[in-house]
Motif scaffolding. Structure first.
Motif, PDB file in Angstrom:
ATOM      1  N   TYR A  24     -32.798  -2.752  28.230  1.00 22.59           N
ATOM      2  CA  TYR A  24     -33.190  -2.800  29.629  1.00 22.59           C
ATOM      3  C   TYR A  24     -32.905  -4.076  30.134  1.00 22.59           C
ATOM      4  CZ  TYR A  24     -36.214   1.530  28.139  1.00 22.59           C
ATOM      5  OH  TYR A  24     -36.661   2.315  27.770  1.00 22.59           O
ATOM      6  N   ASP A  28     -33.713  -2.803  33.939  1.00 21.19           N
ATOM      7  CA  ASP A  28     -34.992  -2.861  34.213  1.00 21.19           C
ATOM      8  C   ASP A  28     -35.493  -3.960  33.740  1.00 21.19           C
ATOM      9  OD1 ASP A  28     -37.756  -2.370  34.733  1.00 21.19           O
ATOM     10  OD2 ASP A  28     -37.993  -0.582  33.836  1.00 21.19           O
ATOM     11  N   SER A  31     -39.253  -4.357  32.165  1.00 17.64           N
ATOM     12  CA  SER A  31     -39.671  -3.832  31.219  1.00 17.64           C
ATOM     13  C   SER A  31     -38.894  -4.445  30.103  1.00 17.64           C
ATOM     14  CB  SER A  31     -38.845  -2.421  31.066  1.00 17.64           C
ATOM     15  OG  SER A  31     -39.684  -1.483  32.127  1.00 17.64           O
ATOM     16  N   TYR A  34     -41.527  -7.274  29.363  1.00 11.04           N
ATOM     17  CA  TYR A  34     -42.511  -6.750  28.588  1.00 11.04           C
ATOM     18  C   TYR A  34     -42.307  -6.565  27.148  1.00 11.04           C
ATOM     19  CZ  TYR A  34     -46.365  -3.541  27.460  1.00 11.04           C
ATOM     20  OH  TYR A  34     -47.417  -2.860  26.763  1.00 11.04           O
ATOM     21  N   LYS A  35     -41.050  -6.067  26.816  1.00  6.91           N
ATOM     22  CA  LYS A  35     -41.026  -6.135  25.455  1.00  6.91           C
ATOM     23  C   LYS A  35     -40.783  -7.045  24.418  1.00  6.91           C
ATOM     24  CE  LYS A  35     -40.665  -1.362  25.713  1.00  6.91           C
ATOM     25  NZ  LYS A  35     -41.774  -0.628  25.465  1.00  6.91           N
TER      26      LYS A  35
END
Length: 84
Positions: A24, A28, A31, A34-35
């Motif tokens: 991502y 993105d 995201s 976030y990961k």
């Protein structure tokens, strides 16, 4: 091929999150970040488990990441905590 493939055998959750973060990164970025945060949380959870650290609430997921990091620092498991 992912930079996180080396974790697949012992820490599949880290391998999976890392692979998704790489996937991502351009399509993105939020995201992906976030990961990466989830990787940090998973690592602190694994440290608690491997070092048999007490969890006052009974569930590691009930403890904020900042508290986990400070506790690992207090136990001298990690040597430096940087918050910006």
């Amino acid at each position: 091929m992912s930079s996180f493939d080396l974790f697949e055998k012992e820490f599949p959750v880290l391998a999976n999150l890392g692979t998704l973060a790489e996937k991502y990164i351009y399509s993105d970025p939020n995201s992906s970040l976030y990961k990466l945060r989830k990787i940090g949380e998973a690592i602190t959870t694994l440290i608690y488990q491997y070092d048999n650290l007490p969890v006052p609430t009974g569930n590691i997921k009930d403890i904020a990441q900042v508290t986990r990091l400070n506790t690992l620092f207090d136990y001298r498991i990690i040597t430096k905590v940087t918050f910006s």
